[in-house]
Design an enzyme around this catalytic site. Structure first.
Site, PDB file in Angstrom:
ATOM      1  N   LEU A 330      33.852  44.863  31.940  1.00 51.24           N
ATOM      2  CA  LEU A 330      33.166  44.539  33.182  1.00 51.24           C
ATOM      3  C   LEU A 330      32.643  45.803  33.853  1.00 51.24           C
ATOM      4  CD1 LEU A 330      35.959  42.249  34.609  1.00 51.24           C
ATOM      5  CD2 LEU A 330      33.760  41.391  33.843  1.00 51.24           C
ATOM      6  N   ASP A 331      31.438  45.727  34.363  1.00 54.30           N
ATOM      7  CA  ASP A 331      30.957  46.770  35.244  1.00 54.30           C
ATOM      8  C   ASP A 331      31.619  46.542  36.605  1.00 54.30           C
ATOM      9  OD1 ASP A 331      29.453  48.905  36.159  1.00 54.30           O
ATOM     10  OD2 ASP A 331      27.833  47.607  36.845  1.00 54.30           O
TER      11      ASP A 331
END
Length: 664
Positions: A330-331
């Site tokens: 995930l960013d």
């Protein structure tokens, strides 16, 4: 006449006529005292010399076999021309053989049951494709536009770009666009899967196919015809439902040699035993119909269910891969956080100034700055009623350090500690310690100096999404072993976010190419990796991951077309929902394969043990086909997902509990 012809060409025309002929044959045979379902007209117990009636019965049974069998034979011939040995060929050979040896009832029963199966299969497959039909149904037909100051109703396809469209209560929105006037609520379930109406006002985006639940909206058209979000979704779902999974492709390759093998087995059995009926029965019960349909029907149902819930999956192969996801990358910014910094702290270091004065001077200095951290200070000052009138007389950005401005003749510096050193400020009144404390909490601190004297420190932080921790918990519950946060942010900020939401591993201070290496490292560990990002600086990692996920794709045509999974609504909980749907679909695929294989095995055993006739074999075969279809249709039922209980999420706070592993 046209209605009758349409009915005959429909799925139920052939089996209805064939069934009526079988009933007629049975009645005629019974009237002659003969068992209509036996070979050679076995008597009930008394004989009546009524050959004419029995001949008529035989002719009706043969006619039933021809009516039901002709389409089957035609399909088989077409397949042979395409160099494909289809199931229809097995049924055709069996039916023709049964007619040749006088087993008229068996020939009629086999072809009739096969035709019934096709009709039911067509109906239930159409049911599984209902998501696509519903999407097409919501497409608007008409639009009301403003032309020359008048309201004009025109076909939706005739709306022009930038034209003003009126959307009244109860009407469908005919275009993608931006609200330029009015207020109202739209039902966006067809696009985002959101069950509750969404309030719309000036500046908000609207989508074609949504329905006005209240109010009146004036919309400037920005997407029309095939360039609307709805049109792209329909195109995507249509392609995805026809795309084949790896298991489906394997099954089709398997059937290309399985079907000839059954024909060879029947031929050898007939030659060895001399029992033609046994050989023909083997042809019928060896049909792999349930096996062939077991995969596509599950894929169509799974992708259709996802489309209804605002989850667009690119095709069967991607759905199958999604079921194996074991790691999610995930960013941070915009994914786990809102992507908009908020003011979190105002620390007063000079007793001669109040909190409001410290914030006011900082906001007024930043009023002429284009830096992203300027806006949260200005918005916070405005929210607290502090006057920020006009721009500073002079603004001097200092790259990498902050900004220096002249406000009402006074010099104001806002930035980091090196900026204070540049300003020649030796006594910081504890600013260094306060900056270190706030940075340790994952916030971005800025020291404020007025005319060469430090007066305070302000800090901003991105606010966590309310459902970030719930999303990660649900991913773990659905079998995802590792959730990794990839971010270019400072390690301390990344660690604070990770501790707040519960990610398993953090990799901080990464460039786009570093994120790509991180995804490859996870794959090297044996993980099937899904990458969730914004598609810009995360593009290399998204392309390398096994599954690329785009969130909030309703307004982004490129994301809908290119992402392996496009989540139409900017809702984190849609991600575990997509993983759960993929896993359920693959489970159904495996169940269907097991049903198909066990059915064929049981019928083969029954044939060699005795007791399974052609008619019984075809009946069980068609029952297994319907069973796998009905099993797949369970996927169409919506599973209610409980929502997180927290009403709001605080800005990033101090770590709690066990710290995640951090890699800089």
């Amino acid at each position: 006449m046209t209605t009758l012809l349409r009915w005959w060409r429909g799925p139920w025309g052939t089996p209805t006529v064939a069934g009526a002929l079988i009933v007629l044959a049975a009645v005629l045979s019974a009237s002659a005292g003969v068992n209509p379902f036996g070979a050679g007209h076995h008597e009930f117990g008394f004989a009546l010399d009524r050959r004419g009636v029995l001949i008529a019965s035989d002719l009706a049974m043969v006619a039933a076999a021809l009516v039901a069998g002709a389409p089957i034979l035609l399909t088989a011939v077409r397949a042979l021309r395409a160099r494909t040995i289809a199931i229809d060929l097995l049924v055709s050979i069996a039916a023709i053989g049964a007619l040749v040896i006088g087993e008229y009832w068996e020939a009629a029963a086999v072809t009739f049951l096969f035709a019934i199966g096709h009709a039911l299969e067509a109906g239930t497959m159409n049911r599984t494709r209902s998501a696509l039909a519903e999407l097409v149904a919501v497409a608007p037909d008409v639009a009301v536009v403003m032309r020359d100051g008048r309201q004009v109703e025109i076909p939706a396809a005739d709306v022009l770009l930038e034209e003003t469209v009126l959307v009244k209560n109860g009407a469908k929105v005919p275009v993608d666009g931006t609200v330029i006037g009015g207020n109202g609520a739209l039902d966006e379930a067809s696009i985002t899967g959101e069950s509750l109406p969404v309030e719309k006002a000036a500046g908000d985006q609207v989508f074609a196919g949504t329905v006005a639940a209240a109010g009146l909206l004036q919309v400037r058209a920005t997407g029309i015809g095939a360039d609307t979000t709805l049109a792209r979704i329909i195109h995507r779902v249509e392609e995805a439902q026809d795309a084949k999974a790896r298991t489906q492709s394997f099954m089709e390759r398997f059937s290309t040699w399985y079907t000839p093998a059954i024909i060879l087995l029947a031929l050898v059995t007939g030659l060895v035993t001399g029992d033609v009926v046994l050989a023909l029965t083997l042809l019928v019960i060896g049909c792999p119909g349930a096996l062939v349909i077991s995969i596509p029907v599950a894929i169509v149902a799974g992708i259709g269910r996802g489309a209804k819930d605002g989850i667009l999956i690119k095709g069967g192969e991607f759905l199958e891969t999604s079921a194996r996801i074991s790691a999610v990358a995930l960013d941070k910014t915009g994914t786990l956080t809102e992507g908009r910094p908020h003011l979190t702290d105002v620390s007063v270091l000079d007793p001669a100034h109040s909190r409001a004065e410290v914030l006011g001077w900082a906001a007024r200095a930043e009023a002429g700055s284009e830096h992203p951290l300027a806006r949260p200070l200005i918005e916070a000052a405005d929210a607290e009623g502090l006057a920020i009138a006009g721009l500073p007389e002079h603004t001097e950005p200092v790259p990498g350090k902050g900004v220096v401005a002249t406000v009402e003749g006074r010099r104001v510096a806002v930035g980091n500690l090196p900026l204070l050193a540049d300003e020649g400020i030796a006594e910081d009144r504890g600013a260094a310690e306060e900056v270190a404390r706030l940075a340790g909490l994952g916030r971005t601190p800025m020291a404020i100096a007025l005319d060469g004297e430090v007066i305070g420190v302000v800090a901003v932080a991105d606010r966590l999404r309310t459902d970030a921790s719930e999303m990660i918990a649900r991913l773990h519950a659905r079998g995802v072993k590792k959730v990794v946060m990839l971010t270019g942010d400072d390690e301390r900020v990344a660690r604070a976010v990770a501790a707040e939401v519960g990610v398993d591993e953090v990799r901080a201070q990464l460039l786009p190419e570093d994120k790509l290496d991180a995804v490859r490292a996870l794959q090297a560990e044996g993980h099937t990796v899904a990458m969730v990002g914004d598609g810009v600086n995360d593009a290399p990692a998204l392309a390398t991951a096994d599954i690329g996920v785009a969130m909030g794709a309703a307004g982004t045509g490129v994301a809908i077309e290119t992402a392996d999974i496009a989540l139409m609504k900017d809702d984190l909980l849609k991600l575990p929902e997509a993983v759960g749907l993929a896993r359920r679909t693959v489970r159904v695929m495996h169940q269907n394969i097991a049903i198909a294989v066990l059915t064929v095995a049981a019928l083969l055993a029954g044939v060699f043990a005795g007791g399974v006739t052609m008619a019984i074999g075809m009946l069980v075969h068609e029952a297994s086909v319907l069973l796998v279809i009905l099993n797949a249709m369970r996927l169409l039922r919506r599973r209610d997902e409980s929502r997180p209980t927290s009403a709001s999420a605080p800005p990033i706070a101090e770590e709690r509990g066990t710290r995640p592993r951090v890699t800089a």
